[in-house]
Design an enzyme around this catalytic site. Structure first.
Site: not given
Ligand code: C5P
Length: 404
Positions: A214, A310
């Protein structure tokens, strides 16, 4: 703080007409109670004599590496070891270029390279030199190494041209230095805390030559790691692939995939007081492991199946000995709605959200904090400034720990 009593400052001068202003700067610093040790490059001595600065500082002035007055001949180390700060004023374009590239071919550049204390520089040069691509590239490198730039100012220059490149006036530099010390004294708010931070993107391979990633640059995560270190914390960063150098004082584990980041973070997370998940972790990875490059099959595109990665943050937040967790969310729309949902679903006390399209790869950002009491937009600014504000916000909230 209105004085600098007890502060120990190394003032470096590189060559430039603005050296005459440094005499007044020394006077001002000494007048406010600082001990000032002056170090000059050879070119600086062409603009102002060491004798003047010795008289004003009340201390010997150093100009070369081999000064017999230093008992162990280690002037490049000794001069900064009991100092609080180095300020180089004026910092010429040539000095900044040497600083950016780690050259150490005279006493001042070697002192800067061997320093373990903060460095502030006040650039002074002709406007064309300031705007030159090479100088601008060097500024980026210097700032990413944690050096703070004071100025330059705009106005009439010694060469007769008008533009950006004038060294800030001594009085303005004195104010900058006082503010710098003030900020540091209120900023040691995470002293004794252990902070774990994820940063950057992850990269999920499709086959040995292709992958999914990304647009995260890692700049925000690295800026927060630096801000946490400057706030007195012991900082461990776990970073996905970026082009950045980890900040001075911050230890970094480099990983590539989300699973590697999970494996690096989860087993150690309980040893930390605070976990800040800044990384843009890929939500999915390709289910099948292709060991060979997928061939173009007569123009027929392959069908890829994905599996979920995860969730590192949710896993850490659910640990029995969970650290105080901070999440990040980059959204493209409905910021408040998504941010609130995310904070609650991950069960974390603080979530920092921004609009992804506004800030990715930029040096600037604008974030909104979401906690159990509501939402607060922080002022837009450089990622480094916003990082400091986020660290302050974390420190504020940790004083009254979350009920989790
Ligand atoms: O669920 P989402 O990806 O939108 O959430 C973003 C937050 O969750 C960020 O703080 C990101 O670093 C963390 N995250 C994580 N592991 C993942 C996905 C997101 O620690 N697999």
């Amino acid at each position: 703080m209105t004085n600098l009593t007890g502060k120990r400052i190394v003032l470096g001068l590189s060559g430039g007409v603005a050296c005459y202003k440094s005499a007044e700067l020394v006077r001002g610093l000494v007048g406010l109670g600082a001990r000032v040790n002056v170090v000059m490059t050879e070119s600086a001595t062409r603009f102002i004599t060491p004798v003047t600065l010795q008289a004003l500082s009340g201390h010997p002035v150093y100009t070369d590496m081999w000064d017999a007055r230093v008992d162990n001949n280690m002037a490049h180390i000794d001069l900064t070891r009991d100092a609080d700060l180095i300020i180089v004023a004026p910092a010429s374009a040539n000095f900044m270029a040497r600083l950016a590239h780690g050259l150490a071919d005279d006493l001042l550049s070697t002192l800067c390279l061997a320093r373990n204390i903060p460095l502030l520089i006040a650039p002074a040069m002709n406007r064309e030199m300031w705007e030159a691509h090479a100088t601008q590239r060097n500024i980026q490198l210097i700032e990413s190494d944690g050096v703070t730039l004071l100025g330059p100012d705009s106005g009439e220059q010694a060469c007769g041209e008008v533009g950006l490149g004038r060294m800030r006036e001594p009085q303005a530099l004195l104010t900058d230095i006082i503010q710098y010390f003030e900020k540091r004294s209120t900023h040691k708010r995470l002293l004794g805390k252990r902070v774990l931070i994820t940063a950057g993107p992850t990269y999920e391979p499709i086959d040995p030559v292709r992958g999914i990633t990304n647009r995260s640059s890692g700049k925000t995560g690295y800026a927060i790691a630096r801000a946490a270190f400057e706030a007195g914390a012991t900082v461990q960063m776990v970073s996905g692939p970026t082009n950045l150098v980890s900040p001075i004082g911050v230890s970094c584990i480099n990983v590539t995939t989300a699973q590697e980041m999970y494996d690096a973070v989860v087993p150690i997370a309980s040893q930390y007081d605070i976990f800040i998940a800044v990384a843009a972790v890929a939500d999915w990875r390709v289910a099948k492991n292709f060991n060979e490059k997928i061939k173009k099959n007569k123009g027929q595109p392959p069908t890829l199946t994905f599996v979920a990665n995860p969730d590192i943050l949710a896993t850490v937040a659910a640990l029995p000995q969970a650290p105080w967790c901070v999440g990040f969310a980059a959204e493209t729309h409905l910021l408040s709605q998504h941010a609130n949902q995310k904070r609650q679903s991950k069960n974390i006390p603080l979530l920092v959200a921004n609009l992804a399209q506004d800030v990715m790869h930029s040096d600037h950002t604008q974030v909104t904090l979401f906690d159990e009491a509501g939402e607060y937009a922080l002022p837009a600014g450089l990622k480094s400034d916003v990082a400091n504000q986020i660290i302050q916000a974390i420190a504020d909230r940790m004083i009254q720990p979350h009920s989790n």
